[in-house]
Motif scaffolding. Structure first.
Motif, PDB file in Angstrom:
ATOM      1  N   GLY A 100     -36.718 -37.680 -12.985  1.00  9.45           N
ATOM      2  CA  GLY A 100     -36.767 -36.385 -12.916  1.00  9.45           C
ATOM      3  C   GLY A 100     -36.013 -35.321 -11.825  1.00  9.45           C
ATOM      4  N   LEU A 101     -35.266 -36.251 -11.196  1.00  8.54           N
ATOM      5  CA  LEU A 101     -34.324 -35.572 -10.172  1.00  8.54           C
ATOM      6  C   LEU A 101     -33.105 -35.263 -10.696  1.00  8.54           C
ATOM      7  N   ARG A 121     -25.134 -55.539 -18.202  1.00 10.86           N
ATOM      8  CA  ARG A 121     -25.831 -56.149 -17.326  1.00 10.86           C
ATOM      9  C   ARG A 121     -27.094 -55.210 -16.627  1.00 10.86           C
ATOM     10  N   LEU A 122     -27.126 -54.240 -17.182  1.00  9.47           N
ATOM     11  CA  LEU A 122     -27.787 -52.993 -16.607  1.00  9.47           C
ATOM     12  C   LEU A 122     -29.135 -53.231 -17.242  1.00  9.47           C
ATOM     13  N   ILE A 123     -30.049 -53.232 -16.298  1.00 10.21           N
ATOM     14  CA  ILE A 123     -31.723 -52.803 -16.794  1.00 10.21           C
ATOM     15  C   ILE A 123     -32.245 -51.627 -16.067  1.00 10.21           C
ATOM     16  N   LEU A 124     -32.271 -50.609 -16.682  1.00 15.16           N
ATOM     17  CA  LEU A 124     -32.822 -49.316 -16.127  1.00 15.16           C
ATOM     18  C   LEU A 124     -34.136 -49.158 -15.897  1.00 15.16           C
ATOM     19  N   GLY A 125     -34.652 -49.449 -14.518  1.00 13.58           N
ATOM     20  CA  GLY A 125     -35.841 -49.446 -14.092  1.00 13.58           C
ATOM     21  C   GLY A 125     -36.235 -47.855 -13.766  1.00 13.58           C
ATOM     22  N   VAL A 126     -37.315 -47.051 -13.964  1.00 13.08           N
ATOM     23  CA  VAL A 126     -37.538 -45.813 -13.977  1.00 13.08           C
ATOM     24  C   VAL A 126     -38.805 -45.606 -13.383  1.00 13.08           C
ATOM     25  N   GLY A 127     -39.178 -44.575 -12.526  1.00 11.35           N
ATOM     26  CA  GLY A 127     -40.258 -44.061 -12.094  1.00 11.35           C
ATOM     27  C   GLY A 127     -40.361 -42.604 -11.966  1.00 11.35           C
ATOM     28  N   ALA A 128     -41.602 -42.148 -11.624  1.00 17.65           N
ATOM     29  CA  ALA A 128     -42.027 -40.550 -11.460  1.00 17.65           C
ATOM     30  C   ALA A 128     -41.611 -40.111 -10.164  1.00 17.65           C
ATOM     31  N   GLY A 129     -41.590 -41.033  -9.064  1.00 21.12           N
ATOM     32  CA  GLY A 129     -41.202 -40.377  -7.741  1.00 21.12           C
ATOM     33  C   GLY A 129     -42.365 -39.985  -6.916  1.00 21.12           C
ATOM     34  N   HIS A 130     -42.139 -39.887  -5.641  1.00 13.49           N
ATOM     35  CA  HIS A 130     -43.442 -39.648  -4.839  1.00 13.49           C
ATOM     36  C   HIS A 130     -43.101 -38.773  -3.456  1.00 13.49           C
ATOM     37  N   VAL A 131     -41.769 -38.111  -3.526  1.00 13.36           N
ATOM     38  CA  VAL A 131     -41.496 -37.595  -2.338  1.00 13.36           C
ATOM     39  C   VAL A 131     -41.347 -35.984  -2.935  1.00 13.36           C
ATOM     40  N   GLU A 132     -42.212 -35.310  -2.488  1.00 11.77           N
ATOM     41  CA  GLU A 132     -42.001 -34.149  -3.062  1.00 11.77           C
ATOM     42  C   GLU A 132     -40.998 -33.111  -2.693  1.00 11.77           C
ATOM     43  N   ALA A 133     -40.716 -33.303  -1.451  1.00  8.34           N
ATOM     44  CA  ALA A 133     -39.294 -32.514  -0.720  1.00  8.34           C
ATOM     45  C   ALA A 133     -38.056 -33.004  -1.381  1.00  8.34           C
ATOM     46  N   GLU A 134     -38.001 -34.105  -1.803  1.00  8.46           N
ATOM     47  CA  GLU A 134     -36.750 -34.252  -2.739  1.00  8.46           C
ATOM     48  C   GLU A 134     -36.905 -33.531  -4.031  1.00  8.46           C
ATOM     49  N   PHE A 135     -37.795 -33.252  -4.778  1.00  7.36           N
ATOM     50  CA  PHE A 135     -37.877 -32.544  -5.998  1.00  7.36           C
ATOM     51  C   PHE A 135     -37.869 -30.936  -5.372  1.00  7.36           C
ATOM     52  N   ASP A 136     -38.196 -30.550  -4.410  1.00  6.18           N
ATOM     53  CA  ASP A 136     -38.098 -29.190  -4.223  1.00  6.18           C
ATOM     54  C   ASP A 136     -36.716 -28.899  -3.569  1.00  6.18           C
ATOM     55  N   ALA A 137     -36.128 -29.891  -2.973  1.00  5.12           N
ATOM     56  CA  ALA A 137     -34.531 -29.712  -2.565  1.00  5.12           C
ATOM     57  C   ALA A 137     -33.742 -29.350  -3.838  1.00  5.12           C
ATOM     58  N   GLY A 139     -34.536 -28.393  -6.922  1.00  2.00           N
ATOM     59  CA  GLY A 139     -34.899 -27.661  -7.975  1.00  2.00           C
ATOM     60  C   GLY A 139     -35.759 -28.510  -9.005  1.00  2.00           C
ATOM     61  N   ALA A 140     -36.319 -29.537  -8.840  1.00  3.15           N
ATOM     62  CA  ALA A 140     -37.077 -30.150  -9.946  1.00  3.15           C
ATOM     63  C   ALA A 140     -38.481 -30.103  -9.558  1.00  3.15           C
ATOM     64  N   ASP A 141     -39.103 -30.403 -10.923  1.00  2.52           N
ATOM     65  CA  ASP A 141     -40.703 -30.149 -11.131  1.00  2.52           C
ATOM     66  C   ASP A 141     -41.427 -31.363 -10.744  1.00  2.52           C
ATOM     67  N   PHE A 142     -41.851 -31.193  -9.412  1.00  2.00           N
ATOM     68  CA  PHE A 142     -42.676 -32.469  -8.802  1.00  2.00           C
ATOM     69  C   PHE A 142     -44.143 -32.357  -9.451  1.00  2.00           C
ATOM     70  N   ALA A 143     -44.871 -31.216  -9.672  1.00  2.00           N
ATOM     71  CA  ALA A 143     -46.259 -31.287 -10.099  1.00  2.00           C
ATOM     72  C   ALA A 143     -45.903 -31.810 -11.624  1.00  2.00           C
ATOM     73  N   GLY A 144     -45.017 -31.590 -12.293  1.00  2.00           N
ATOM     74  CA  GLY A 144     -45.048 -32.119 -13.674  1.00  2.00           C
ATOM     75  C   GLY A 144     -44.283 -33.159 -13.782  1.00  2.00           C
ATOM     76  N   ARG A 145     -43.767 -34.027 -12.832  1.00  2.00           N
ATOM     77  CA  ARG A 145     -43.022 -35.274 -12.865  1.00  2.00           C
ATOM     78  C   ARG A 145     -43.503 -36.215 -13.931  1.00  2.00           C
ATOM     79  N   GLY A 146     -44.656 -36.490 -14.271  1.00  2.00           N
ATOM     80  CA  GLY A 146     -45.225 -37.334 -15.157  1.00  2.00           C
ATOM     81  C   GLY A 146     -44.710 -36.941 -16.575  1.00  2.00           C
ATOM     82  N   ALA A 147     -44.866 -35.705 -16.817  1.00  2.00           N
ATOM     83  CA  ALA A 147     -44.311 -35.470 -18.425  1.00  2.00           C
ATOM     84  C   ALA A 147     -42.890 -35.107 -18.604  1.00  2.00           C
ATOM     85  N   VAL A 148     -42.441 -34.817 -17.338  1.00  2.00           N
ATOM     86  CA  VAL A 148     -40.732 -34.915 -17.483  1.00  2.00           C
ATOM     87  C   VAL A 148     -40.343 -36.269 -17.456  1.00  2.00           C
TER      88      VAL A 148
END
Length: 315
Positions: A100-101, A121-137, A139-148
């Motif tokens: 989402g970033l 050889r790539l395995i793409l492990g993905v996640g929603a993230g948990h540091v709100e300030a990173e998203f804010d910095a 301009g990404a959507d922290f509140a909607g990060r699951g849907a994103v």
């Protein structure tokens, strides 16, 4: 489903030291370690038959979080590409990339190139993230990060497939008639979904080729695996999924120093017997972490695990 692990066997991999120096788990020697040390650890994993080496993903750590998390977090694409050139067989896992970033098409360019250069050889492990300030910095959507993240996985799966002109049309992202080469070396890059919340388990069940739980203890993991399989069955997903677990800190042999009461330490056969319980739960790969006071002690521990513990994991 994209399978990357040997079927019917319990595999083992590790998150690399040095690239992630959270004060929760980093050893003291890592603070002064650098690129040469990181390469030697990755080469040790390659020699010892580790299924993968993994790298984390954070853009920037807020000052308020730095006491616990630290601020040393290497970029996963640059780090894994660097290590790809120094290794031959070990898979390269992002654990986890916070999709989402960044825009999925830009990410696809980076990760397709990484897979191409590493020979698939790539395995793409993905996640929603948990540091709100990173998203804010950024301009990404922290509140909607699951849907994103849900849509980003779909977009990345399209963009990392075999088509030179991938296409995706969703609520947030849309692209088509835009060519990207080089293509990944794999026909389809495997996507492992990280997280242990209900939403993360559901996401892994519906969208993942693998699941990367975030520290579920042994007594909680069987119920989580059962939930994952139930959600997958209810959705009509018939393909198998590769399930992981992060195990206790390890020390092979009798330590001459205090490795902590939460460390699983002792004779190789004792460690193997304990770790086999994960396979009995339905886990396909365990992520291991060794206590160490230096790079050489870590690589010695990795070699001892591969030679003395790993052969007994599948008895």
């Amino acid at each position: 489903m994209v399978r990357v692990l040997p079927e019917g066997r319990l595999s083992y991999g590790m998150q690399l030291p040095i690239q992630s120096q959270s004060r929760i788990y980093a050893e003291e020697w890592e603070a002064d370690a650098g690129a040469e040390d990181l390469v030697e650890v990755a080469r040790a994993a390659d020699r010892a038959g580790f299924a993968y080496v993994a790298c984390c993903d954070h853009v920037a750590i807020p000052r308020a979080y730095a006491k616990a998390m630290g601020t040393v977090w290497y970029d996963p694409v640059a780090t894994l590409a660097y290590l790809a050139a120094a290794t031959e067989k070990v898979q390269l896992l992002t654990h986890v990339a916070v999709l989402g970033l960044r825009h999925p098409l830009a990410l696809a360019k980076q990760y397709a190139t990484l897979d191409h250069l590493s020979g698939g050889r790539l395995i793409l492990g993905v996640g929603a993230g948990h540091v709100e300030a990173e998203f804010d910095a950024v301009g990404a959507d922290f509140a909607g990060r699951g849907a994103v993240l849900d849509e980003s996985i779909d977009a990345m799966r399209a963009a990392l497939g075999p088509e030179e002109y991938p296409a995706h049309a969703g609520e947030r992202y849309a692209f088509g008639e835009l060519g990207q080469r080089p293509r990944p070396a794999r026909q389809q890059v495997p996507i492992w979904v990280g997280g242990s919340s209900h939403a993360a388990v559901r996401r892994a069940a519906l969208r993942g080729d693998g699941w990367l739980p975030q520290g579920d203890p042994r007594d909680r993991l069987p119920a989580q695996i059962a939930k994952l399989k139930r959600l997958r069955e209810e959705a009509g997903v018939e393909a198998p999924i590769e399930i992981g677990a992060i195990v206790e800190s390890l020390y092979v042999g009798d330590a001459a120093w205090d490795v902590g009461d939460r460390t699983l330490a002792g004779k190789p056969e004792v460690l193997a017997e304990s770790l086999r319980a994960y396979g009995e739960m339905g886990v396909h790969q365990i992520q291991v972490r060794f206590r160490s006071r230096s790079r050489s002690e870590l690589t010695d521990q990795m070699a001892a695990f591969a030679a003395e513990v790993a052969p007994h994991l599948n008895q």
